[in-house]
Write an enzyme that holds these catalytic residues in place. Structure first.
Site: not given
Ligand code: ZN
Length: 498
Positions: A264-265, A268, A294
């Site tokens: 997830h990170e 980003h 997101e």
């Protein structure tokens, strides 16, 4: 002054702002990773001083008259400079909303609120957090009233994180989601549940750290420009397109938690790393809105990371590092990683029930900002909404209203971005499928064609375009949550076999 000279001055000004943000960002990152607990007080002082200096740079006479000059010569400016002017005007309005002392007080409150929230969460003590939350709400209302008196205060909050977002749009979006997600959750609950024993195997933290490096490599993160640290709550922070930091948290009996936070990170991070170099040190660097941010993180985490093909791809390394996993098949791991079940914690929620967690926060924030709530009753309100939307009973504030850090950081209005981002991602997927075989690409282990697609249509623009423009550029159609709902339905059918 000529327009060329003014543009030079703008570059100098934004470089100075970049430097202050860089310094403050490093302090913040250090505060959440290596710094000892008691350091929050002196750090708060330093942050207050730096924020005050940054405020002066952005609002002093020279900066204001430069902006006025550029506005007067708007028709002689290129699109990038014009966008910089627009963004500065918006930012200046925000900074000018309150006097400097109030602004410094606000910055210091942010530092204090974070520390108080950590302790309150640890002790599951909402009354400890209540006074700071009250101050955060009051500040938010004050900013809303000063910056955008023409809007309802919560619309101001939404627009801060997703330019152009309103309650009307959110209401419509969430109503559409509810209509199909609620019955789908019911079907899933009635179906036979996947065995998730493989997700609970003992995976030593030292080995998980090694695994994180492999995951970062798998999704294509250039390690010379991105480092990983460890924090209680995973996050990403970017200092420049050459320095992005992600963090994770390890649990030895729940390796999927760290695995998906890294991916997830990592999503980003890829977005931040993919901005065009020419935007460096200007107001156009970095991702454009939280919703689009997101949409990248959740695309990597769920659409790629939770696919059967990606799980197949990382399986051999996972087994090498944790031989016990070898007792289970790729298919078992795939089903375990996609198990859908109403739960208490948003960050641990599955893809299907995730949006319901967001709806709880949306309803709460709306009442906190637009209405007048009794601060003491907020936990009860939270618990009642969890019962209504997810059917779960909240046992304590730690797993209830105190679970997220956003409100302590004045991130009121941020949450809807998560649900929107998930929905944007599903529509990108539909578009990507028109030009490449998604499953085959993921299975091949070379994600470059997917990164190139996202990079060309989204990442490279950084903040140089408005979010609607970027979405349209990527999707070539208006945003429609139908893609997200179709995607969720397809995924659940595949996992649960109904
Ligand atoms: Zn995120």
């Amino acid at each position: 002054m000529t327009v060329t000279e003014a543009k030079e001055k703008l570059n100098e000004l934004e470089l100075r702002e970049f430097a202050y943000n860089h310094a403050m960002g490093i302090l913040y990152y250090d505060g959440t990773t290596g710094a000892p607990k008691a350091s929050s007080i002196p750090r708060g002082k330093t942050m207050g001083v730096l924020a005050g200096e940054a405020y002066k740079i952005s609002t002093d006479k020279e900066a204001v008259s430069l902006l006025g000059f550029l506005r007067e010569h708007a028709d002689e400016l290129d699109a990038d400079t014009l966008r910089r002017v627009e963004l500065r005007e918006k930012g200046l309005k925000e900074l000018n909303a309150v006097p400097l002392e109030t602004y410094i007080e606000y910055t210091e409150l942010m530092n204090e609120a974070d520390a108080v929230w950590h302790e309150a969460k640890e002790k599951s003590d909402y009354p400890m957090f209540e006074p700071v939350l009250k101050k955060v709400i009051d500040f938010t209302k004050l900013f809303a009233e000063k910056v955008a008196p023409e809007k309802s205060p919560y619309d101001y909050c939404l627009d801060k994180y997703e330019e152009g977002l309103t309650m009307a749009k959110c209401d419509d979006f969430f109503a559409k989601l509810k209509e199909r997600i609620v019955p789908l959750v019911k079907r899933v609950q009635e179906a036979e549940q996947p065995d998730d024993a493989c997700a609970k195997v003992f995976f030593p933290i030292e080995k998980q750290r090694e695994f994180s490096d492999i995951l970062m490599e798998r999704i294509g993160i250039p390690r010379d420009r991105c480092a990983i640290g460890e924090t209680e709550h995973p996050f990403t922070t970017d200092f420049s397109r050459n320095d992005v930091r992600i963090t994770t948290h390890y649990h030895e009996d729940a390796f999927l938690s760290s695995m998906y936070s890294v991916i997830h990170e990592g999503g980003h991070a890829l977005y931040e790393l993919g901005g065009d170099e020419r935007f460096s040190y200007t107001g156009l660097s970095g991702g454009v809105t939280m919703g689009i941010h997101e949409s990248q993180s959740r695309f990597f985490e769920n659409i790629i990371g939770r696919s059967r093909e990606f799980i197949g791809l990382i399986y051999p390394d996972a087994v090498r590092l944790c031989p016990e996993l070898g007792k289970y098949s790729v298919e078992q791991l795939y089903r375990a990683a996609n198990k859908a079940e109403p739960s208490l914690i948003r960050t641990e929620a599955d893809e299907l029930t995730y949006a319901l967690h967001i709806m709880v926060r949306y309803d709460m924030e709306r009442q906190m900002i637009n209405g007048s709530v009794n601060m003491k009753e907020l936990p009860e309100m939270w618990n009642a909404l969890y019962k209504e939307y997810l059917g779960v009973t909240v046992p304590d504030d730690k797993r209830g209203i105190l679970q997220d850090s956003h409100w302590a950081g004045a991130g009121i209005g941020y949450f809807p971005s998560y649900a929107l981002g998930s929905a944007y991602g599903a529509q990108y997927l539909a578009k990507i499928r028109e030009s490449l075989d998604f499953e085959k690409t993921v299975a091949s282990g070379d994600l470059k064609p997917i990164r190139d697609w996202l990079g060309d249509r989204i990442w490279k623009y950084a903040s140089s375009k408005k979010p609607e423009w970027i979405l349209n550029n990527a999707m070539e159609a208006p945003f429609d949550p139908k893609y997200y709902l179709d995607y969720l339905e397809g995924k659940m059918k595949d996992v649960y076999g109904f």
